[in-house]
Design a protein around this motif. Structure first.
Motif, short mmCIF file in Angstrom:
data_model
loop_
_atom_site.label_atom_id
_atom_site.label_comp_id
_atom_site.label_asym_id
_atom_site.label_seq_id
_atom_site.Cartn_x
_atom_site.Cartn_y
_atom_site.Cartn_z
N SER A 22 14.02 -3.72 4.79
CA SER A 22 14.83 -2.98 3.83
C SER A 22 15.57 -1.84 4.52
CB SER A 22 13.93 -2.42 2.73
OG SER A 22 14.67 -1.61 1.85
N LEU A 23 14.88 -1.17 5.44
CA LEU A 23 15.50 -0.07 6.18
C LEU A 23 16.67 -0.56 7.00
CD1 LEU A 23 15.27 2.92 7.11
CD2 LEU A 23 13.82 2.12 8.98
N ALA A 24 16.48 -1.68 7.70
CA ALA A 24 17.53 -2.21 8.55
C ALA A 24 18.71 -2.73 7.75
CB ALA A 24 16.95 -3.33 9.43
N GLN A 25 18.44 -3.30 6.57
CA GLN A 25 19.51 -3.88 5.76
C GLN A 25 20.53 -2.83 5.33
OE1 GLN A 25 18.10 -5.95 2.31
NE2 GLN A 25 19.99 -7.09 2.03
N GLY A 26 20.08 -1.65 5.01
CA GLY A 26 21.00 -0.61 4.56
C GLY A 26 21.44 0.32 5.66
N TYR A 27 21.10 0.01 6.87
CA TYR A 27 21.37 0.89 8.01
C TYR A 27 22.76 0.65 8.58
CZ TYR A 27 20.95 2.90 12.70
OH TYR A 27 21.15 3.61 13.85
N ASN A 29 23.26 4.53 6.71
CA ASN A 29 23.89 5.10 5.51
C ASN A 29 24.02 6.61 5.60
OD1 ASN A 29 21.30 6.06 5.04
ND2 ASN A 29 20.78 4.40 3.61
N LYS A 30 23.88 7.14 6.82
CA LYS A 30 24.10 8.58 7.07
C LYS A 30 24.37 8.76 8.56
CE LYS A 30 19.16 9.65 7.63
NZ LYS A 30 18.04 10.49 7.15
N PRO A 31 24.81 9.93 8.99
CA PRO A 31 25.09 10.15 10.41
C PRO A 31 23.87 9.93 11.30
CG PRO A 31 26.08 11.88 9.09
CD PRO A 31 25.20 11.09 8.17
N ILE A 32 24.14 9.52 12.53
CA ILE A 32 23.10 9.27 13.52
C ILE A 32 23.11 10.41 14.54
CG2 ILE A 32 22.32 7.72 15.36
CD1 ILE A 32 23.74 5.45 13.80
N ARG A 33 21.96 10.96 14.80
CA ARG A 33 21.82 12.03 15.79
C ARG A 33 21.68 11.41 17.18
NH1 ARG A 33 16.29 15.42 16.67
NH2 ARG A 33 17.07 17.15 17.96
N LEU A 34 22.62 11.75 18.06
CA LEU A 34 22.59 11.25 19.44
C LEU A 34 22.20 12.40 20.36
CD1 LEU A 34 23.06 9.27 21.73
CD2 LEU A 34 25.53 9.66 21.50
N ILE A 35 20.95 12.38 20.81
CA ILE A 35 20.47 13.45 21.69
C ILE A 35 20.96 13.22 23.11
CG2 ILE A 35 18.43 14.49 22.74
CD1 ILE A 35 16.91 14.04 20.19
N THR A 61 29.70 4.93 10.55
CA THR A 61 29.11 6.25 10.35
C THR A 61 29.55 7.16 11.49
OG1 THR A 61 27.05 7.44 9.88
CG2 THR A 61 26.97 5.78 11.62
N THR A 62 28.92 8.32 11.61
CA THR A 62 29.23 9.26 12.68
C THR A 62 28.02 9.44 13.58
OG1 THR A 62 30.74 10.46 11.21
CG2 THR A 62 30.00 11.61 13.20
N LEU A 63 28.26 9.44 14.89
CA LEU A 63 27.21 9.77 15.85
C LEU A 63 27.42 11.24 16.23
CD1 LEU A 63 27.04 6.62 16.00
CD2 LEU A 63 26.36 6.91 18.38
N VAL A 64 26.48 12.07 15.85
CA VAL A 64 26.57 13.50 16.09
C VAL A 64 25.83 13.84 17.37
CG1 VAL A 64 26.09 15.79 15.17
CG2 VAL A 64 26.68 13.92 13.61
N VAL A 65 26.56 14.28 18.39
CA VAL A 65 25.95 14.63 19.67
C VAL A 65 25.18 15.94 19.55
CG1 VAL A 65 26.38 15.26 22.08
CG2 VAL A 65 27.67 13.39 21.02
N ASP A 66 23.93 15.90 19.98
CA ASP A 66 23.05 17.07 19.93
C ASP A 66 22.54 17.35 21.34
OD1 ASP A 66 21.40 19.12 19.21
OD2 ASP A 66 19.97 17.90 18.07
N PRO A 85 11.07 6.63 13.76
CA PRO A 85 11.70 5.38 14.21
C PRO A 85 12.54 4.73 13.12
CG PRO A 85 9.41 4.97 13.66
CD PRO A 85 9.62 6.45 13.45
N ASP A 86 13.55 5.45 12.65
CA ASP A 86 14.38 4.94 11.56
C ASP A 86 15.82 4.67 11.99
OD1 ASP A 86 15.28 7.51 11.93
OD2 ASP A 86 14.65 8.25 9.95
N GLY A 87 16.11 4.89 13.30
CA GLY A 87 17.46 4.62 13.80
C GLY A 87 18.42 5.77 13.67
N TYR A 88 17.95 6.89 13.11
CA TYR A 88 18.85 8.03 12.92
C TYR A 88 18.70 9.09 14.01
CZ TYR A 88 20.08 5.84 8.57
OH TYR A 88 20.55 4.94 7.65
#
Length: 323
Positions: A22-27, A29-35, A61-66, A85-88
């Motif tokens: 279910s998590l992967a199917q909707g993935y 749905n918000k910005p991803i933090r890229l460390i 989506t947006t990959l936000v560099v941190d 471990p949710d991909g965000y």
């Protein structure tokens, strides 16, 4: 009782699988933090922003560099390892964090156990630089020159335990020469001494080294990739003289352990598609980075394992520390 316990365990397993699906199917749905475990404006940071922008377009989506610099990349890497471990939260790792770091330092994470490999995304070779008044015009001539002057020559690096030092030590080991190490706080500080002849050789990145070569202030003898680099095709590979010699800084994405396979596949696909974009290729070339050949997470993991073993051997054999 045993049957009941088995059925309960089975229900939990199915529940976890359903939750992951279910998590992967909707993935996503918000910005991803890229460390990025290194400072802003450096090569790794610029690479992350260049690739991340295009990957965001692919993922919708947006990959936000941190930027989380410190301890040779260990601080940011540790934060990524401990993320959900949710991909965000994903990490842009390098040779320093996952190949050299474990061989030199006691890290707060295990580079294999605590991460999920996602994609190998790029490689940056170095070039072998010498002063223009050096008697050597080729790699073979430099090796012969060093063998005739054991202990009299020196090489600069960006510091103890860095990829620059290990690249030189790998060269020394394969060439069978003795050259003294002079550590600097960054290769930029070593360049003036190399130009003046106070230093005999430096293995530097293409973007910082080649301008001095093209201006006639330094001489480049070869590139550290196995074959000629398309970013500097005029330079021979050092491996043409020392078969098998190779030193690249690799870049790759990792997630925390237990990252669902479907999410891994989505990020891997987005990365490979972004790397194929002509605009991304052009920007990476300016950073001295070659896009990686599209591959699977398993191929990436195997590549890193081989690379880590190579550098560990150099660290142990040459008694290298980061102090």
């Amino acid at each position: 009782m045993k049957r009941l316990q088995f059925l309960q365990a089975l229900a939990i397993a199915f529940g976890m699988a359903a939750s992951s699906a279910s998590l992967a199917q909707g993935y996503p749905n918000k910005p991803i933090r890229l460390i990025v475990p290194f400072p802003a404006a450096g090569a790794t940071d610029l690479f992350a922003r260049t690739l991340g922008q295009k990957m965001g377009d692919k993922l919708g989506t947006t990959l936000v560099v941190d930027n989380k610099p410190g301890a040779g990349g260990a601080i940011g890497s540790d934060q990524a390892a401990k993320a959900a471990p949710d991909g965000y939260t994903i990490l842009l790792a390098t040779t320093s964090t996952h190949s050299i770091g474990p061989a030199i330092s006691k890290l707060p994470y295990d580079t294999v156990r605590d991460f999920t490999p996602i994609a190998h995304v790029g490689d940056a070779a170095s070039i072998m630089l010498v002063p223009v008044n050096s008697p050597a015009k080729t790699v073979r001539e430099w090796i012969d020159y060093a063998k005739k002057n054991p202990g009299k020559l020196n090489y600069a690096s960006s510091g103890n335990g860095t990829i620059v030092q290990l690249t030189a030590e790998l060269f020394k080991a394969q060439a069978g020469v003795f050259v003294t190490h002079i550590p600097y706080k960054g290769t930029a500080l070593a360049i003036p001494d190399l130009i003046s002849g106070k230093v005999d050789v430096l293995f530097d990145s293409l973007p910082t080294g080649m301008p001095h070569v093209r201006d006639g202030r330094l001489r480049a003898l070869g590139v550290t990739s196995l074959k000629r680099s398309p970013l500097a095709p005029e330079l021979p590979a050092i491996a043409d003289t020392l078969p098998g010699y190779e030193s690249n800084t690799w870049f790759g994405f990792y997630g925390p352990k237990n990252l669902p396979a479907d999410i891994v596949a989505k990020i891997n696909k987005a990365a490979n598609e972004a790397l194929a974009d002509p605009e991304v290729k052009e920007k990476l070339a300016r950073l001295g980075i070659e896009p990686a050949v599209p591959g699977t997470p398993d191929q990436f993991a195997k590549m890193v394992a081989v690379d880590a073993a190579k550098w560990k051997k150099i660290v142990v054999d040459r008694k290298i520390t980061n102090e």
